[in-house]
Enzyme design. Structure first.
Site, PDB file in Angstrom:
ATOM      1  CB  CYS A  49      37.691  34.004  42.099  1.00  0.00           C
ATOM      2  SG  CYS A  49      37.632  32.304  41.535  1.00  0.00           S
TER       3      CYS A  49
ATOM      4  CG  HIS B 269      32.298  32.242  41.441  1.00  0.00           C
ATOM      5  ND1 HIS B 269      32.570  33.587  41.264  1.00  0.00           N
ATOM      6  CD2 HIS B 269      33.499  31.671  41.784  1.00  0.00           C
ATOM      7  CE1 HIS B 269      33.846  33.814  41.489  1.00  0.00           C
ATOM      8  NE2 HIS B 269      34.437  32.664  41.806  1.00  0.00           N
TER       9      HIS B 269
END
Length: 410
Positions: A92, A366
């Site tokens: 991430c 995201h």
């Protein structure tokens, strides 16, 4: 050490990450990245041939995102052959790490003009497409450290912190409300560039994921996402995944499963790019920097709980800048799960009013490889809008890592 100046930052809208339903699902990920590269070049009158490297974060580097998505994006953008590209995966944190590596090249004195950014087409290359899990199927490593799925880690943190489902839902609702206000006031318009279809029509020109009609009642009606996963007997000795996590944290007698689709980050497509230059290049080219990198850092944490490392990463970045948490005007703490920013706020004693002031990944989504670069651009735009000076951007990362960057507006 040389300074790294941020010339500009751009991003695509975030499209819903479902095939045929998202506005960007028909666009190849290389073309998404090419869109932001050419937007950077057009906005800054950039001499493309001067760019020494394009560093692109991307989680799932297989299929359409394999074969060095960075270099192929440079070619898709029609940039000169001399411009190279390299792809990286720090889960991430990939997009922010790409920006940080670009800054490192400039700050070392070895490069003068570099692009850092990221891309993820989650509709075309879903999470898990590389079939690697968190440990790459290394059974020897798995016997030493069994890394449970991130959702269970998030629920474990909430249990340890005493964060209730209502606490998380209130944070999620605030994310939606802040994003709705930001959209209504056009706060994202400075960095956001439209993505076009081959015929020149607009594929998507605004973020597609926000749900401004969200209420506490609708959030309360959603089922917890990780109950069945936690009770699955997938541990190394047939234990449930909850039992694996609790074995590492024996003070926990039962994991409270409090995260769900409404208080966790959304699955979306998108790309972002940030242009960084040395002071010498700025003087020579006449480019006008918007900000500079004050410091950057990574830090690790225990890999079963996994998602708590934004705190040590932020502490390390602040120490390198000679700053404290109180010196930061705005924070962007990625909302992978609602508990992550809440845990970071608590541990660093941050004023919540400074955190994710335009909402975050709960409302916006995201796009894994791109998010960090997107957050940096969002923070820079908001510093300028509010006439503030400093921002810290941080993300939790799989395997128990965190990445952080401190920027200062000029």
């Amino acid at each position: 050490m040389a300074e790294a100046f941020i010339i500009d930052a751009v991003r695509t809208p975030r499209g819903i990450g479902k095939p045929g339903k998202g506005g960007l699902s028909g666009i190849h990920p290389q073309e998404l990245m090419a869109t932001v590269l050419n937007a950077l070049a057009g906005r800054s009158s950039l001499r493309k041939e001067d760019v020494e490297d394009v560093i692109v974060g991307c989680l799932s580097q297989v299929k359409e995102q394999g074969a060095c998505v960075a270099r192929n994006s440079v070619l898709a953008a029609g940039w000169p052959d001399i411009v190279t590209g390299v792809s990286l995966n720090r889960y991430c944190g990939s997009g922010l790490q790409a920006v940080n590596f670009a800054a490192m090249g400039v700050m070392s004195g070895q490069q003068d003009l570099v692009v850092g950014g990221g891309v993820e087409s989650m509709s075309r290359v879903p999470m898990g497409s590389d079939e690697a899990m968190l440990d790459g199927h290394n059974l020897k490593l798995r016997a030493k450290i069994f890394q449970v799925p991130q959702g269970i880690s998030a629920d474990l943190i909430a249990t340890l912190d005493g964060a209730s489902r209502e606490d998380l839902d209130r944070f999620a609702l605030a994310s939606q409300q802040k994003t709705a206000a930001a959209v209504a006031e056009g706060r994202f318009s400075k960095s956001l560039v439209p993505v076009l279809n081959d015929d020149g029509s607009v594929a998507l020109d605004k973020d597609q994921f926000p749900r401004p009609g969200t209420t506490l009642e609708t959030l309360a009606g959603l089922q917890a996402s990780f109950v069945a996963m936690g009770s699955a007997p997938l541990g190394p000795n047939g234990e449930t995944l909850d039992q694996v996590a609790m074995a590492r944290y024996p003070q926990v007698k039962e994991i409270q499963h409090v995260h769900h689709a409404g208080n966790s980050s959304g699955i979306v497509d998108g790309a972002a790019a940030v242009l960084l230059a040395s002071g010498d290049y700025v003087k020579k080219s006449g480019l006008k920097p918007r900000a500079k990198i004050r410091s950057l850092a990574t830090a690790g944490a225990e890999p079963v709980i996994m998602l708590t490392a934004p705190t040590p990463a932020s502490e390390r970045a602040l120490a390198k800048a000679g700053m404290t948490a109180n010196d930061i005007d705005l924070w962007e703490i990625n909302e992978a799960f609602a508990v992550v920013p809440l845990n970071t706020i608590r541990r660093l004693e941050i004023d919540p009013a400074k955190v994710n002031v335009n909402g975050g990944a709960i409302a916006l989504g995201h796009p894994i490889g791109a998010t960090g670069a997107m957050l940096l651009g969002t923070a820079l735009d908001e510093l300028e809008r509010r006439n503030l000076a400093t921002a810290l951007i941080t993300l939790c990362i799989g395997g128990g890592m965190g990445v952080a960057t401190v920027i200062e507006r000029l």
